[in-house]
Scaffold this active site. Structure first.
Site, short mmCIF file in Angstrom:
data_model
loop_
_atom_site.label_atom_id
_atom_site.label_comp_id
_atom_site.label_asym_id
_atom_site.label_seq_id
_atom_site.Cartn_x
_atom_site.Cartn_y
_atom_site.Cartn_z
N LYS A 61 40.68 38.20 17.77
CA LYS A 61 40.21 37.68 19.09
C LYS A 61 40.83 37.00 19.94
O LYS A 61 40.75 37.11 21.39
CB LYS A 61 39.03 36.54 18.57
CG LYS A 61 38.24 35.65 19.38
CD LYS A 61 37.31 36.33 20.55
CE LYS A 61 37.17 35.55 21.64
NZ LYS A 61 36.02 36.20 22.48
N CYS A 92 37.56 30.78 28.20
CA CYS A 92 38.06 31.66 27.11
C CYS A 92 39.38 32.14 27.25
O CYS A 92 40.22 31.77 26.62
CB CYS A 92 37.15 33.10 27.08
SG CYS A 92 35.37 32.59 26.90
N1 SAJ Z 1 40.19 37.62 36.64
C1 SAJ Z 1 41.16 37.84 37.56
N2 SAJ Z 1 41.41 39.24 37.97
C2 SAJ Z 1 41.03 40.05 37.02
C3 SAJ Z 1 40.15 39.60 36.03
C4 SAJ Z 1 39.60 38.36 35.93
O1 SAJ Z 1 41.67 37.02 38.33
O2 SAJ Z 1 41.42 41.24 37.34
C5 SAJ Z 1 39.82 36.26 36.42
C6 SAJ Z 1 38.41 35.86 36.92
O3 SAJ Z 1 38.02 35.60 38.08
C7 SAJ Z 1 38.12 34.69 35.67
C8 SAJ Z 1 39.16 34.95 34.54
O4 SAJ Z 1 39.99 35.75 35.12
O5 SAJ Z 1 38.32 33.63 36.37
C9 SAJ Z 1 38.30 35.53 33.55
O6 SAJ Z 1 37.31 36.29 33.57
P1 SAJ Z 1 37.06 37.77 32.72
O7 SAJ Z 1 36.06 38.31 33.75
O8 SAJ Z 1 38.31 38.42 32.72
O9 SAJ Z 1 36.80 37.17 31.42
P2 SAJ Z 1 35.81 36.02 30.89
O10 SAJ Z 1 36.64 34.85 30.56
O11 SAJ Z 1 34.51 35.88 31.54
O12 SAJ Z 1 35.47 36.68 29.32
C10 SAJ Z 1 36.35 37.08 28.51
C11 SAJ Z 1 36.19 38.36 27.96
N3 SAJ Z 1 37.80 38.77 27.05
C12 SAJ Z 1 38.14 40.18 27.65
O13 SAJ Z 1 37.67 40.73 28.53
C13 SAJ Z 1 39.44 40.53 26.60
C14 SAJ Z 1 35.07 38.62 27.15
O14 SAJ Z 1 34.87 39.75 26.57
C15 SAJ Z 1 35.09 37.58 26.03
O15 SAJ Z 1 33.95 37.53 25.16
C16 SAJ Z 1 35.24 36.07 26.46
O16 SAJ Z 1 36.43 35.95 27.42
C17 SAJ Z 1 35.30 35.16 25.73
O17 SAJ Z 1 34.12 34.49 25.49
O18 SAJ Z 1 36.24 35.05 24.84
#
Ligand code: SAJ
Length: 408
Positions: free
Chosen positions: A201, A255
């Site tokens: 995870k 996360c």
């Molecule tokens: N972000 C960027 N650039 C990107 C993608 C995301 O700057 O290309 C930023 C987002 O704006 C945000 C942060 O990263 O601030 C995280 O966003 P996210 O959409 O990537 O992920 P989370 O935190 O909403 O959810 C993640 C997910 N993990 C993965 O994709 C590996 C989700 O599947 C998990 O269940 C979740 O963490 C968790 O609860 O652990």
């Protein structure tokens, strides 16, 4: 019957999903207001498809309560805060829930921990809690780790379709829990041991953090030499084996901005790439501030009060502000004594969280010369013309091009 403990962002949709698929569910939370809201027929956060799922679950007989129930299966989805200084997890909510379960569960009950925990937490903290009560793990109670994987913004869909991991001491118990989740989960469910499930995870979120850090570092490199990072990433991603993520104002949420620190905390001498990536992502709110002040200087904007911040949520189309880059940026602004000077607006955040927060786009834009777009909510993407007369720092590459639109 199952008892889902903790009805937050993960526990609530999980409880509802089980109930909507024929499992008898009691959802428990210690927060009496939250339970009262659910009992009154309202969900507690916004998520695509959640209200519909809620209706199906209520129709199927889901029960909400502040009390734990005596049953043979518990699913624990309580928060696992982490200490920002030591970078270590605080397992106290998980431990408290497990202790409470021990008080009422029948012999042979299964306790499934869904909350994200740092690798080794169940061995180090949870097993002792169980043993201290005189319980024999594997006889009196079975421990399982089934880390959640759903992404805020698409939770209901992902709950149904994502693959899952079940970590159990005893493979037969793992198979039983797999069958339970298969009542709704259409993805593949891998059964492994607890330590592997914990590590997997955290590794998943660390993978994403590192990849976002790469995009953010590229943004800084390109900015230092006047190149367009978005164009470069668009073209590079045409390569069949390249898939660079999007640079942005930082990584928020509870996360991805947290879990990699567990590895840094536990393996400080080894997890160097992981630490660097974390630091790069954490540096982005300051990079945005620096970029904003360059643009203000270039465009002759002297008063910070002429600059507004759009977006408080940690990412688009969610109402969650935990570890949000905007809040991190405002912390930085506080150190420069100008945090309260900018108006802030987020159509997803109805409660007042920061000073100078307003609650309509009209009130927000009134009197502004420049807008820093921190989050690309669909409300904005669907009507970019509202920003026509403004200078825009578009940290998410959602505002198109134009002489008044600046990128990271
Ligand atoms: N972000 C960027 N650039 C990107 C993608 C995301 O700057 O290309 C930023 C987002 O704006 C945000 C942060 O990263 O601030 C995280 O966003 P996210 O959409 O990537 O992920 P989370 O935190 O909403 O959810 C993640 C997910 N993990 C993965 O994709 C590996 C989700 O599947 C998990 O269940 C979740 O963490 C968790 O609860 O652990």
């Amino acid at each position: 019957m199952i008892n889902v403990i903790g009805l937050g962002y993960i526990g609530l949709p999980t409880a509802l999903m089980f109930a909507a698929h024929g499992v008898e569910v009691v959802g428990t939370d210690y927060d009496a207001d939250l339970v009262a809201t659910l009992k009154a027929g309202r969900t507690t956060f916004k998520e695509d498809g959640l209200d519909e799922l809620f209706s199906s679950a209520v129709e199927a007989g889901v029960v909400f309560s502040t009390d734990y129930q005596r049953t043979d299966t518990y699913i624990i989805s309580v928060p696992t805060p982490y200490d920002k200084d030591s970078k270590k997890i605080d397992p106290s909510y998980v431990n408290a829930a497990v202790e409470r379960v021990m008080e009422i569960c029948p012999k042979g009950a299964t306790v499934v921990i869904e909350s994200t925990v740092s690798p080794g937490t169940i061995d180090r903290f949870v097993r002792p809690v169980v043993k201290d009560r005189g319980f024999v793990i594997g006889e009196d109670v079975n421990l399982v780790h089934a880390p959640e994987r759903i992404i805020p913004g698409n939770m209901v869909y992902e709950l149904l379709h994502n693959n899952r991991t079940i970590g159990a001491d005893d493979p037969a118990v793992g198979e039983r829990v797999k069958e339970l989740y298969a009542s709704f989960c259409q993805g593949e469910i891998a059964v492994t041991d607890i330590r592997t499930a914990e590590m997997t995870k955290v590794v998943e979120n660390t993978f994403r953090d590192i990849n976002i850090a790469f995009a953010n570092e590229l943004a800084k490199i390109c900015r230092s030499d006047g190149m367009d990072v978005h164009e470069i990433i668009r073209i590079a991603n045409k390569h069949p084996r390249v898939n660079i993520l999007s640079p942005g104002p930082g990584v928020g949420g509870h996360c991805i901005s947290v879990d990699p620190w567990f590895l840094v905390g536990d393996y400080p001498g080894i997890a160097r790439l992981i630490r660097n990536a974390r630091e790069t992502n954490d540096s982005m709110p300051d990079f945005v501030l620096q970029r904003a002040s360059e643009i203000m200087e270039e465009r002759g904007i002297e008063a910070i009060s002429k600059v507004g911040i759009y977006g408080l949520a940690y990412k688009e189309d969610v109402d969650d502000v935990r570890e949000s880059p905007t809040l991190q940026m405002m912390e930085s602004m506080k150190r420069h004594l100008c945090a309260g000077a900018c108006k802030v607006y987020d159509p997803w955040i109805e409660t007042d969280i920061v000073a100078n927060q307003v609650h309509s786009m009209e009130e927000f834009l009134e009197g502004l010369e420049m807008v820093i777009v921190m989050v690309g909510h669909s409300q904005l993407k669907n009507d970019l013309s509202v920003l026509d007369a403004k200078i825009v720092l578009d940290t998410r590459d959602v505002c198109g091009d134009g002489e008044n639109v600046y990128k990271l």
